[in-house]
Design a protein around this motif. Structure first.
Motif, mmCIF file in Angstrom:
data_model
loop_
_atom_site.group_PDB
_atom_site.id
_atom_site.type_symbol
_atom_site.label_atom_id
_atom_site.label_comp_id
_atom_site.label_asym_id
_atom_site.label_seq_id
_atom_site.Cartn_x
_atom_site.Cartn_y
_atom_site.Cartn_z
ATOM 1 N N THR A 85 0.859 -1.179 0.000
ATOM 2 C CA THR A 85 0.000 0.000 0.000
ATOM 3 C C THR A 85 0.895 1.229 0.000
ATOM 4 O O THR A 85 1.806 1.337 0.834
ATOM 5 C CB THR A 85 -0.929 0.011 1.218
ATOM 6 O OG1 THR A 85 -1.770 -1.151 1.173
ATOM 7 C CG2 THR A 85 -1.804 1.255 1.226
ATOM 8 N N LEU A 207 -8.821 0.902 -2.688
ATOM 9 C CA LEU A 207 -9.666 -0.170 -2.157
ATOM 10 C C LEU A 207 -10.797 0.344 -1.278
ATOM 11 O O LEU A 207 -11.693 -0.415 -0.912
ATOM 12 C CB LEU A 207 -8.807 -1.152 -1.350
ATOM 13 C CG LEU A 207 -7.705 -1.884 -2.133
ATOM 14 C CD1 LEU A 207 -6.960 -2.840 -1.207
ATOM 15 C CD2 LEU A 207 -8.285 -2.637 -3.311
ATOM 16 N N LYS A 286 -10.130 -3.244 4.086
ATOM 17 C CA LYS A 286 -9.596 -3.822 2.838
ATOM 18 C C LYS A 286 -9.965 -5.298 2.693
ATOM 19 O O LYS A 286 -9.230 -6.088 2.112
ATOM 20 C CB LYS A 286 -8.072 -3.653 2.781
ATOM 21 C CG LYS A 286 -7.575 -2.244 3.122
ATOM 22 C CD LYS A 286 -8.119 -1.203 2.176
ATOM 23 C CE LYS A 286 -7.492 0.165 2.409
ATOM 24 N NZ LYS A 286 -7.880 0.810 3.668
#
Length: 397
Positions: A85, A207, A286
């Motif tokens: 990420t 996301l 997520k």
């Protein structure tokens, strides 16, 4: 033979006769049972029924971007691992910068020369203006020198732009994340030659939130609008008024957060006759990932006088669906049916049977049309059927 012998013989004869009658009776019952197939059956239901619309869909990232380099060259360094990420502006790759460093030096040298030429031309112009004031040169010579200065000024502007371009190319040898999100794992390796604007280095997507995308038919779309108006909700009233949406993932897990219908395509697809719709879901942990398949469900729609048959009564062969019913002669009869939505243990049947039909729900193995039946009538409670939605959803905390 004595009296006792005659008596014993009579008893034996009576027992033999009784035994033959018993076996004869049993044989008759067996023959009768063998001629009919035992089944359980129940009347088709017809009643107003709430239908929860459910559609197969797929999860999509709200922003999915392919990352490309703006300059060509071999990748020298990679600053991440696939699946990381990242935040917007974070460095991802470094491309071989040697040729771009040289280009900057060359462009700067050209600029310095152009600036020097401009200063020389300006000095010459100053001198010519003094000479012209003394009538030592012609007006044409002065005009030509002024044009020469203008040309040199244009050359300086061009070389300055070349320096800026060369510096931008050098800066672009560091590839940055264009947005915050999660990186894909199909990233290219160090040593790969990247072509500007062509080679996909990695993809990145957001996301949270995430879309569930699905399609509906024209009839279903009109039903949805009618139900929305009935409940005081519509697209025209803004996103706050749109109905709640739920999704069930492929393992039966119902995602706990509700979503909202947020977008619909501008027209129906000419080939499929369906309309693409998107529902937006918050995804703070997520849990949901782009590419997942899910069933999208939203509000109930009342179907008036719906004809219902148990799901276990429905059989399918190739693309045809059919049920076996008990006809007026007590024989099995096959009827093709057109199925609608599932409601609990039942299907809504759009065409094929009526409330007057008695449908077979048990004993269907190898049963064919035209067989004599030994029918036992049962109820929904007997069979454990319910109009309430049953689910294999796993409750997870």
């Amino acid at each position: 033979m004595g009296f006792k012998g005659k008596k014993a013989g009579a008893v034996i004869s009576a027992l033999a006769l009784l035994t033959s009658m018993i076996f004869a009776g049993c044989g008759g019952d067996n023959q009768q049972a063998a001629g009919k197939t035992p089944v359980k059956a129940m009347k088709v239901l017809q009643q107003d029924t709430n239908v929860s619309y459910s559609y197969p869909g797929q999860l999509k990232g709200t922003d999915d971007v392919e990352v490309h380099s703006r300059v060509s060259g071999s990748i020298m360094e990679k600053y991440f691992k696939g699946g990381d990420t990242v935040v917007e502006g974070q460095p991802l790759y470094r491309i071989d910068s040697r040729q771009y460093e040289s280009a900057v030096i060359e462009a700067q040298a050209n600029l310095h020369k152009a600036e020097s030429d401009l200063r020389t031309a300006q000095d010459d112009l100053y001198r010519d203006e003094m000479l012209f004031s003394e009538k030592a040169i012609s007006e044409q010579e002065l005009f030509n020198q002024r044009e020469n200065v203008k040309a040199n000024m244009a050359t300086v502007d061009s070389e300055r732009a070349a320096v800026r371009k060369a510096q931008e190319n050098l800066d672009d040898t560091i590839v940055y994340a264009p947005m915050s999100g999660r990186l894909s794992v199909d990233d290219v390796a160090v040593g790969t030659y990247a072509t500007a604007g062509t080679t996909k280095l990695v993809s990145i997507g957001s996301l949270d939130p995430i879309y569930a995308q699905f399609s509906v038919s024209e009839t279903e779309y009109l039903d949805i609008l009618a139900k929305a108006e009935e409940e005081g909700t519509s697209y025209a009233k803004g996103s706050e008024a749109l109905p709640d949406v739920k999704i069930v993932l492929s393992n039966g897990y119902e995602y706990p957060l509700v979503g909202k219908l947020t977008a619909a395509d501008r027209s129906f697809n000419d080939n499929s006759g369906s309309l693409t719709i998107k529902a937006l879901f918050s995804n703070p942990y997520k849990t949901l990932l782009p590419g997942m398949f899910a069933r999208v469900k939203f509000f109930d729609v009342m179907v008036k006088d719906a004809v219902l048959v148990p799901q276990r009564a429905v059989q399918q062969l190739l693309e045809e669906s059919f049920v076996l019913v008990v006809d007026e002669n007590g024989k099995s009869l096959s009827k093709n049916v057109v199925l609608g939505e599932k409601v609990g243990s039942y299907y809504i049947v759009k065409k094929g049977v009526t409330k007057d039909d008695t449908v077979i729900v048990d004993g269907l193995t190898n049963l064919q049309s035209g067989k004599d039946l030994d029918v036992t009538m049962v109820t929904a409670d007997d069979m454990g059927f319910s109009l309430k939605e049953t689910s294999d959803i796993v409750n997870k905390s």
